[in-house]
Design a protein around this motif. Structure first.
Motif, PDB file in Angstrom:
ATOM      1  N   GLU A  32      59.663  26.059  41.186  1.00 19.65           N
ATOM      2  CA  GLU A  32      60.413  26.719  40.117  1.00 19.65           C
ATOM      3  C   GLU A  32      61.736  26.019  39.835  1.00 19.65           C
ATOM      4  O   GLU A  32      62.114  25.829  38.666  1.00 19.65           O
ATOM      5  N   GLU A  33      62.448  25.612  40.876  1.00 16.30           N
ATOM      6  CA  GLU A  33      63.745  24.966  40.658  1.00 16.30           C
ATOM      7  C   GLU A  33      63.583  23.550  40.118  1.00 16.30           C
ATOM      8  O   GLU A  33      64.348  23.121  39.245  1.00 16.30           O
TER       9      GLU A  33
ATOM     10  N   THR B 186      61.098  22.363  38.246  1.00 20.56           N
ATOM     11  CA  THR B 186      60.690  22.422  36.841  1.00 20.56           C
ATOM     12  C   THR B 186      61.808  22.988  35.966  1.00 20.56           C
ATOM     13  O   THR B 186      61.969  22.574  34.810  1.00 20.56           O
ATOM     14  N   ARG B 187      62.616  23.896  36.505  1.00 22.26           N
ATOM     15  CA  ARG B 187      63.757  24.417  35.742  1.00 22.26           C
ATOM     16  C   ARG B 187      64.727  23.299  35.388  1.00 22.26           C
ATOM     17  O   ARG B 187      65.340  23.298  34.297  1.00 22.26           O
TER      18      ARG B 187
END
Length: 290
Positions: A87-88, A90-91
């Motif tokens: 998640e981080e 790709t963020r």
């Protein structure tokens, strides 16, 4: 090496004339080659544009490691860590390099206690008080690759394990001090292996560091058991990892035949690993990710 006219474009892709770019570099390389030394091939020497791209990837990789460091604790699963990394990463506009790499199913490697490396995250593996864990994060950003890992001590960890983790960390930075133009990979290996042995530990032989930047794994392969003055010559523009795996017991390891990835110590004793990515510069080194 292909001969290039002094006024021709340099082979590195910088767009500069050869005489103003890598002409002097090639003369030094040729001198070392004539002495019988292992010299780096041209295709692993990065130009300024490539180095800047690798730096940007490295910034994201380090940021994701920082993010994991802010959340990791007893009670979380290694699947939680995998989710945080995905998640981080790709963020921040990047891609986790391990995901689907040669069939690897997750975004990060999580290696606990006797797992040397390539531990696969699972919702069934819960971190508990006393564990030591290596979290190995690799990133692709705009087609440039970066890679680093850290050890984390979960809760109250035994003094034996704490020492292993700390000596391994120290060994990486002792190795880093050896990085400079026209030194050798063996210079890094010697100080790492010497420190490990002085503390009664052993260094894993079959698995080492690697070149990185334009691909996930490039030449050179980086051993941590070779001798000072041996192995590949270090030259400006080389980018690779320093990532010794140091075992409390034997250096021998086993590969899990079921998953094809997980490497464990042969005697079941703990292992530790820290990893940094480093660039050889004209005057020494630059840490790309840590």
């Amino acid at each position: 090496m292909q001969k290039i006219g002094r006024n021709d474009p340099c082979w590195c892709g910088s767009g500069k004339k050869y005489k103003k770019c890598h002409c002097d570099f090639d003369e030094i390389i040729e001198e070392h080659k004539n002495l019988g030394e292992i010299v780096p091939p041209r295709d692993i020497i990065k130009n300024k544009e490539q180095i800047q791209g690798i730096r940007e990837s490295g910034k994201i990789n380090t940021a994701v490691l920082d993010y994991v460091a802010s959340k990791i604790k007893a009670g979380c699963t290694t699947e939680d860590i995998d989710k945080w990394v995905y998640e981080e990463t790709t963020r921040l506009g990047a891609v986790p390099a391990p995901l689907n790499y040669e069939g690897y199913p997750k975004s990060v490697c999580t290696s606990i206690d006797d797992v040397v490396c390539h531990g696969i995250p699972s919702e069934d593996v819960v971190l508990k008080d006393g564990d030591i864990i290596n979290v190995d994060i690799s990133t692709i950003y705009k087609n440039y690759f970066s890679d680093a890992s850290r050890m984390f001590c979960i809760g109250q960890v035994s003094e034996e394990k704490k020492k292993l983790v700390e000596i391994t960390r120290q060994s990486v930075y002792l190795g880093l001090e050896q990085v400079k133009p026209w030194a050798h990979l063996g210079d890094i290996a010697q100080v790492i292996n010497d420190l490990a042995k002085a503390n009664g530990y052993s260094v894993v032989r079959e698995i080492g560091g690697h070149g990185i930047g334009l691909e996930f794994h490039e030449d050179p392969w980086v051993s941590y058991v070779t001798a000072k003055g041996t192995d590949m010559l270090l030259a400006p523009g080389m980018c690779f990892t320093i990532e010794p795996m140091i075992n409390m017991g034997t250096h021998k390891v086993n590969r899990n035949e079921e998953d094809g990835w997980t490497i464990t110590t042969a005697d079941g004793k703990p292992s530790a690993q820290w990893e940094i990515q480093v660039l050889v510069t004209d005057t020494g080194y630059e840490v790309i990710s840590h």
